[in-house]
Structures are given as C-alpha cells and as structure tokens.
Design a protein around this motif. Structure first.
Motif, PDB file in Angstrom:
ATOM      1  N   ARG A  98      60.991  45.388  48.748  1.00 46.41           N
ATOM      2  CA  ARG A  98      59.689  46.013  48.559  1.00 46.41           C
ATOM      3  C   ARG A  98      59.483  46.252  47.066  1.00 46.41           C
ATOM      4  O   ARG A  98      60.383  46.005  46.260  1.00 46.41           O
ATOM      5  CB  ARG A  98      59.643  47.306  49.360  1.00 46.41           C
ATOM      6  N   GLY A  99      58.333  46.734  46.700  1.00 48.13           N
ATOM      7  CA  GLY A  99      57.922  46.835  45.307  1.00 48.13           C
ATOM      8  C   GLY A  99      58.899  47.469  44.342  1.00 48.13           C
ATOM      9  O   GLY A  99      59.104  46.973  43.248  1.00 48.13           O
ATOM     10  N   GLY A 100      59.534  48.575  44.691  1.00 52.27           N
ATOM     11  CA  GLY A 100      60.386  49.282  43.748  1.00 52.27           C
ATOM     12  C   GLY A 100      61.800  48.757  43.626  1.00 52.27           C
ATOM     13  O   GLY A 100      62.586  49.267  42.825  1.00 52.27           O
ATOM     14  N   ALA A 101      62.147  47.753  44.392  1.00 58.13           N
ATOM     15  CA  ALA A 101      63.525  47.260  44.393  1.00 58.13           C
ATOM     16  C   ALA A 101      63.961  46.727  43.038  1.00 58.13           C
ATOM     17  O   ALA A 101      65.129  46.830  42.670  1.00 58.13           O
ATOM     18  CB  ALA A 101      63.700  46.182  45.458  1.00 58.13           C
ATOM     19  N   ALA A 102      63.043  46.178  42.277  1.00 54.98           N
ATOM     20  CA  ALA A 102      63.391  45.583  40.980  1.00 54.98           C
ATOM     21  C   ALA A 102      63.901  46.623  39.996  1.00 54.98           C
ATOM     22  O   ALA A 102      64.757  46.322  39.164  1.00 54.98           O
ATOM     23  CB  ALA A 102      62.188  44.861  40.393  1.00 54.98           C
ATOM     24  N   THR A 103      63.410  47.843  40.076  1.00 54.51           N
ATOM     25  CA  THR A 103      63.799  48.865  39.110  1.00 54.51           C
ATOM     26  C   THR A 103      64.863  49.814  39.630  1.00 54.51           C
ATOM     27  O   THR A 103      65.342  50.669  38.881  1.00 54.51           O
ATOM     28  CB  THR A 103      62.566  49.682  38.686  1.00 54.51           C
ATOM     29  N   THR A 104      65.250  49.680  40.881  1.00 53.87           N
ATOM     30  CA  THR A 104      66.275  50.544  41.458  1.00 53.87           C
ATOM     31  C   THR A 104      67.644  50.090  40.983  1.00 53.87           C
ATOM     32  O   THR A 104      67.925  48.906  40.907  1.00 53.87           O
ATOM     33  CB  THR A 104      66.203  50.492  42.998  1.00 53.87           C
ATOM     34  N   ASP A 105      68.510  51.037  40.679  1.00 47.83           N
ATOM     35  CA  ASP A 105      69.830  50.661  40.170  1.00 47.83           C
ATOM     36  C   ASP A 105      70.729  50.133  41.296  1.00 47.83           C
ATOM     37  O   ASP A 105      70.455  50.311  42.480  1.00 47.83           O
ATOM     38  CB  ASP A 105      70.481  51.815  39.401  1.00 47.83           C
ATOM     39  N   ARG A 106      71.794  49.482  40.882  1.00 43.31           N
ATOM     40  CA  ARG A 106      72.700  48.791  41.791  1.00 43.31           C
ATOM     41  C   ARG A 106      73.280  49.720  42.856  1.00 43.31           C
ATOM     42  O   ARG A 106      73.331  49.370  44.037  1.00 43.31           O
ATOM     43  CB  ARG A 106      73.819  48.143  40.976  1.00 43.31           C
ATOM     44  N   ARG A 107      73.720  50.887  42.461  1.00 47.15           N
ATOM     45  CA  ARG A 107      74.357  51.811  43.412  1.00 47.15           C
ATOM     46  C   ARG A 107      73.372  52.269  44.491  1.00 47.15           C
ATOM     47  O   ARG A 107      73.727  52.374  45.659  1.00 47.15           O
ATOM     48  CB  ARG A 107      74.932  53.009  42.674  1.00 47.15           C
ATOM     49  N   ALA A 108      72.148  52.547  44.088  1.00 44.76           N
ATOM     50  CA  ALA A 108      71.137  52.989  45.055  1.00 44.76           C
ATOM     51  C   ALA A 108      70.792  51.864  46.032  1.00 44.76           C
ATOM     52  O   ALA A 108      70.644  52.102  47.238  1.00 44.76           O
ATOM     53  CB  ALA A 108      69.888  53.472  44.328  1.00 44.76           C
ATOM     54  N   LEU A 109      70.665  50.629  45.527  1.00 47.97           N
ATOM     55  CA  LEU A 109      70.393  49.495  46.429  1.00 47.97           C
ATOM     56  C   LEU A 109      71.554  49.283  47.394  1.00 47.97           C
ATOM     57  O   LEU A 109      71.336  49.034  48.585  1.00 47.97           O
ATOM     58  CB  LEU A 109      70.154  48.218  45.630  1.00 47.97           C
ATOM     59  N   ARG A 110      72.771  49.377  46.896  1.00 53.08           N
ATOM     60  CA  ARG A 110      73.942  49.185  47.760  1.00 53.08           C
ATOM     61  C   ARG A 110      73.992  50.273  48.834  1.00 53.08           C
ATOM     62  O   ARG A 110      74.252  49.989  50.004  1.00 53.08           O
ATOM     63  CB  ARG A 110      75.210  49.181  46.904  1.00 53.08           C
ATOM     64  N   ALA A 111      73.727  51.508  48.445  1.00 56.37           N
ATOM     65  CA  ALA A 111      73.718  52.600  49.424  1.00 56.37           C
ATOM     66  C   ALA A 111      72.634  52.381  50.474  1.00 56.37           C
ATOM     67  O   ALA A 111      72.843  52.634  51.666  1.00 56.37           O
ATOM     68  CB  ALA A 111      73.517  53.937  48.715  1.00 56.37           C
ATOM     69  N   GLU A 112      71.490  51.882  50.043  1.00 55.46           N
ATOM     70  CA  GLU A 112      70.391  51.650  50.986  1.00 55.46           C
ATOM     71  C   GLU A 112      70.718  50.539  51.975  1.00 55.46           C
ATOM     72  O   GLU A 112      70.503  50.691  53.176  1.00 55.46           O
ATOM     73  CB  GLU A 112      69.109  51.324  50.235  1.00 55.46           C
ATOM     74  N   ILE A 113      71.241  49.414  51.500  1.00 54.77           N
ATOM     75  CA  ILE A 113      71.573  48.324  52.430  1.00 54.77           C
ATOM     76  C   ILE A 113      72.713  48.741  53.352  1.00 54.77           C
ATOM     77  O   ILE A 113      72.710  48.408  54.535  1.00 54.77           O
ATOM     78  CB  ILE A 113      71.855  46.985  51.697  1.00 54.77           C
ATOM     79  N   ASP A 114      73.678  49.501  52.838  1.00 51.96           N
ATOM     80  CA  ASP A 114      74.747  50.004  53.707  1.00 51.96           C
ATOM     81  C   ASP A 114      74.177  50.900  54.801  1.00 51.96           C
ATOM     82  O   ASP A 114      74.588  50.813  55.960  1.00 51.96           O
ATOM     83  CB  ASP A 114      75.791  50.771  52.892  1.00 51.96           C
ATOM     84  N   SER A 115      73.211  51.735  54.446  1.00 49.85           N
ATOM     85  CA  SER A 115      72.579  52.617  55.423  1.00 49.85           C
ATOM     86  C   SER A 115      71.814  51.815  56.479  1.00 49.85           C
ATOM     87  O   SER A 115      71.899  52.107  57.677  1.00 49.85           O
ATOM     88  CB  SER A 115      71.639  53.575  54.698  1.00 49.85           C
ATOM     89  N   LEU A 116      71.079  50.795  56.045  1.00 53.29           N
ATOM     90  CA  LEU A 116      70.340  49.957  56.995  1.00 53.29           C
ATOM     91  C   LEU A 116      71.274  49.221  57.942  1.00 53.29           C
ATOM     92  O   LEU A 116      71.022  49.145  59.151  1.00 53.29           O
ATOM     93  CB  LEU A 116      69.461  48.970  56.238  1.00 53.29           C
ATOM     94  N   LEU A 117      72.371  48.692  57.417  1.00 51.18           N
ATOM     95  CA  LEU A 117      73.329  47.974  58.269  1.00 51.18           C
ATOM     96  C   LEU A 117      74.053  48.936  59.207  1.00 51.18           C
ATOM     97  O   LEU A 117      74.362  48.587  60.347  1.00 51.18           O
ATOM     98  CB  LEU A 117      74.334  47.212  57.404  1.00 51.18           C
ATOM     99  N   GLU A 118      74.302  50.159  58.750  1.00 48.30           N
ATOM    100  CA  GLU A 118      74.971  51.156  59.579  1.00 48.30           C
ATOM    101  C   GLU A 118      74.114  51.519  60.794  1.00 48.30           C
ATOM    102  O   GLU A 118      74.624  51.745  61.890  1.00 48.30           O
ATOM    103  CB  GLU A 118      75.256  52.410  58.738  1.00 48.30           C
ATOM    104  N   ARG A 119      72.800  51.577  60.614  1.00 46.28           N
ATOM    105  CA  ARG A 119      71.885  51.915  61.721  1.00 46.28           C
ATOM    106  C   ARG A 119      71.898  50.866  62.827  1.00 46.28           C
ATOM    107  O   ARG A 119      71.484  51.158  63.956  1.00 46.28           O
ATOM    108  CB  ARG A 119      70.462  52.056  61.205  1.00 46.28           C
ATOM    109  N   LEU A 120      72.354  49.658  62.524  1.00 46.40           N
ATOM    110  CA  LEU A 120      72.377  48.591  63.529  1.00 46.40           C
ATOM    111  C   LEU A 120      73.539  48.738  64.505  1.00 46.40           C
ATOM    112  O   LEU A 120      73.525  48.139  65.574  1.00 46.40           O
ATOM    113  CB  LEU A 120      72.461  47.225  62.856  1.00 46.40           C
ATOM    114  N   GLN A 121      74.545  49.496  64.144  1.00 47.94           N
ATOM    115  CA  GLN A 121      75.748  49.567  64.981  1.00 47.94           C
ATOM    116  C   GLN A 121      75.636  50.570  66.085  1.00 47.94           C
ATOM    117  O   GLN A 121      74.865  51.412  66.175  1.00 47.94           O
ATOM    118  CB  GLN A 121      76.961  49.883  64.114  1.00 47.94           C
TER     119      GLN A 121
END
Length: 117
Positions: A94-117
């Motif tokens: 989404r729009g803000g992903a380009a300016t989000t730092d690496r750690r925040a993006l990693r935490a977000e994708i980990d959270s999204l993948l965790e919700r699938l389990q």
C-alpha cells in the motif's frame, strides 16, 4: 559459505509463477490488511503454502524500494513456510510501504502470516 537447510529455501514450487495462479487468488481471495501491506489468500491446490508478490509502481515508485519490500516479504515467508497452512497468497504493498523501515515491514508481514495459522 554454507547452504541453507532445504526447508528454508524458496524453490519454484512454492512461488506463484503464472498469470493463472495470480488470477485464481485474485478471483477468490480472502484478505488480511495491515498498515502498509495487504495479504490476499485462498486454499492451495498444491498442498503447500505458495507466495506471489504484487508490489506495484503505482504505490511504490522507486524500483529499489519495491525490491527491498520483496526481499523482506520473501525472507519472512521463507522462514515460516513449513508452519503455514496450504494457501496460495499474494502480498500487495500500500502507499506508505515505501517509506516504512525494514523492521516495521518485517513485523507487519510476520503479523499477517501469524493470523493465517
């Protein structure tokens, strides 16, 4: 340099490769939304989790930023794929992903993948 264990690799069989694979997910997708990433998913016909990336130029202008996001998402998927249910999934930026730092993006994708389990 030592090779990664076979279960921590990202082989072709766990990637969405064809337009038909992507179309199938887009047509019948469930959705998990984060602040900067959206995860679309559906049951996989292959019996294991598969990943596709759709990081559009419209939302993330610079190629280096798109590639950075893809690397972060692939790494998170690669480390978790054996624990994920058999789903075909597509990650959208989404729009803000380009300016989000690496750690925040990693935490977000980990959270999204965790919700699938």
């Amino acid at each position: 340099m030592t090779a990664a264990p076979a279960i921590q690799t990202f082989p072709r069989r766990v990637r969405l490769l064809t337009g038909a694979d992507y179309r199938r997910v887009f047509e019948d997708a469930r959705r998990q939304r984060g602040r900067d990433l959206t995860l679309l998913y559906r049951r996989s016909d292959s019996g294991e989790a598969r990943l596709g990336l759709a990081i559009g130029k419209r939302h993330v202008r610079h190629a280096s930023a798109r590639n950075r996001i893809k690397r972060i998402v692939r790494e998170a998927f690669r480390l978790r794929r054996t624990d994920l249910p058999p789903l075909d999934m597509i990650v959208l930026a989404r729009g803000g992903a380009a300016t989000t730092d690496r750690r925040a993006l990693r935490a977000e994708i980990d959270s999204l993948l965790e919700r699938l389990q």
